[in-house]
Design a protein around this motif. Sequence first.
Motif, PDB file in Angstrom:
ATOM      1  N   ALA A   1       0.832  -1.204   0.000  1.00 34.18           N
ATOM      2  CA  ALA A   1       0.000   0.000   0.000  1.00 34.18           C
ATOM      3  C   ALA A   1       0.869   1.258   0.000  1.00 34.18           C
ATOM      4  CB  ALA A   1      -0.935  -0.003   1.203  1.00 34.18           C
ATOM      5  N   GLU A   2       1.953   1.241   0.796  1.00 34.30           N
ATOM      6  CA  GLU A   2       2.883   2.373   0.797  1.00 34.30           C
ATOM      7  C   GLU A   2       3.469   2.581  -0.601  1.00 34.30           C
ATOM      8  OE1 GLU A   2       3.659   4.446   3.136  1.00 34.30           O
ATOM      9  OE2 GLU A   2       3.375   3.540   5.112  1.00 34.30           O
ATOM     10  N   LEU A   3       3.830   1.470  -1.227  1.00 30.54           N
ATOM     11  CA  LEU A   3       4.403   1.529  -2.569  1.00 30.54           C
ATOM     12  C   LEU A   3       3.387   2.063  -3.571  1.00 30.54           C
ATOM     13  CD1 LEU A   3       6.568   0.828  -4.665  1.00 30.54           C
ATOM     14  CD2 LEU A   3       5.747  -1.521  -4.623  1.00 30.54           C
ATOM     15  N   ALA A   4       2.165   1.563  -3.498  1.00 31.21           N
ATOM     16  CA  ALA A   4       1.123   2.028  -4.415  1.00 31.21           C
ATOM     17  C   ALA A   4       0.858   3.519  -4.235  1.00 31.21           C
ATOM     18  CB  ALA A   4      -0.159   1.226  -4.188  1.00 31.21           C
ATOM     19  N   HIS A   5       0.832   3.942  -2.989  1.00 32.38           N
ATOM     20  CA  HIS A   5       0.594   5.363  -2.714  1.00 32.38           C
ATOM     21  C   HIS A   5       1.698   6.228  -3.310  1.00 32.38           C
ATOM     22  CE1 HIS A   5      -0.161   8.764   0.370  1.00 32.38           C
ATOM     23  NE2 HIS A   5      -1.057   8.831  -0.597  1.00 32.38           N
ATOM     24  N   LEU A   6       2.930   5.769  -3.165  1.00 35.96           N
ATOM     25  CA  LEU A   6       4.068   6.488  -3.722  1.00 35.96           C
ATOM     26  C   LEU A   6       3.960   6.594  -5.237  1.00 35.96           C
ATOM     27  CD1 LEU A   6       7.022   7.617  -3.603  1.00 35.96           C
ATOM     28  CD2 LEU A   6       7.776   5.246  -3.765  1.00 35.96           C
ATOM     29  N   LEU A   7       3.668   5.474  -5.888  1.00 36.43           N
ATOM     30  CA  LEU A   7       3.625   5.467  -7.349  1.00 36.43           C
ATOM     31  C   LEU A   7       2.414   6.225  -7.887  1.00 36.43           C
ATOM     32  CD1 LEU A   7       4.782   1.808  -8.074  1.00 36.43           C
ATOM     33  CD2 LEU A   7       6.125   3.911  -8.192  1.00 36.43           C
ATOM     34  N   ARG A   8       1.306   6.187  -7.160  1.00 34.04           N
ATOM     35  CA  ARG A   8       0.140   6.961  -7.604  1.00 34.04           C
ATOM     36  C   ARG A   8       0.461   8.449  -7.560  1.00 34.04           C
ATOM     37  NH1 ARG A   8      -3.461   5.955 -10.926  1.00 34.04           N
ATOM     38  NH2 ARG A   8      -5.258   6.881  -9.876  1.00 34.04           N
ATOM     39  N   ARG A   9       1.180   8.876  -6.546  1.00 31.10           N
ATOM     40  CA  ARG A   9       1.585  10.287  -6.482  1.00 31.10           C
ATOM     41  C   ARG A   9       2.511  10.632  -7.639  1.00 31.10           C
ATOM     42  NH1 ARG A   9       2.748   9.204  -1.056  1.00 31.10           N
ATOM     43  NH2 ARG A   9       4.949   9.705  -1.387  1.00 31.10           N
TER      44      ARG A   9
END
Length: 243
Positions: A171-179
């Motif tokens: 989830a942390e990774l997804a949040h980073l990449l979505r940003r």
Amino acid sequence: MSTLRPTDLAREHGLSTQAVRNYERHGFIPPAERTPSGYRIYTEAHAAALRAYLSLVPAFGYAAGGQIMNALHRDALDEALAIIDRGHGQLLRDRDTLAAVRTAVSHLTAESEAPLAAARDPGTRTVGELAHRLGVTPATLRNWEDAGILTPTRDPATGYRVFHADDIRDAELAHLLRRGGYPLDHIATVVQQIRTAGGTEALASSLAAWQHKLTAQGLAMLHAATQLNAYLAHLDSRMPGPS
């Protein structure tokens, strides 16, 4: 016009004569003429076709390589070029994925307190708790689950989603990449790479090998283009050339 035997074609590539016959049967090289006694007669055009096909395999894969040669033998040059274009497009997407993974791994390993704390946290989070941590809505996390990015378990008593340490990392990774503006399907591919590697540390050690594989494929595409162009010169004049 000089003629060649099946063994001549096979020997150049360390193949069996049966493999050459199989390639002919599948349409990867043109049909051979036959002697009155039934023996196959190949030419330099067949040799060029075999070189082209075998060079396409490491560049685009067995299936695409065969499709390209089949299209050429149906005089469907544009169809063959479209398959090649898709292969180049996929390689570019793979390069973008590698860049995204490198960015993600760099961010997740550079900070020892924020992102990595979630990855090392042995506890669990509910969908609401994780959404609050990331500053997103629970609906966003459910969308990420639908896209294959998150794979939470369910509490057997309540049926509620439970996010464990690996889920929190993803989830942390997804949040980073979505940003960073990456689409969900791209993020799902990146997360899958990390899951397969067994975590960000294991993945970081494999990035060089991944880069080497993509570089080798790019070079194989260049070699295939040379061999394919040589084979096109053997095809009949109905094939349109560059203007």
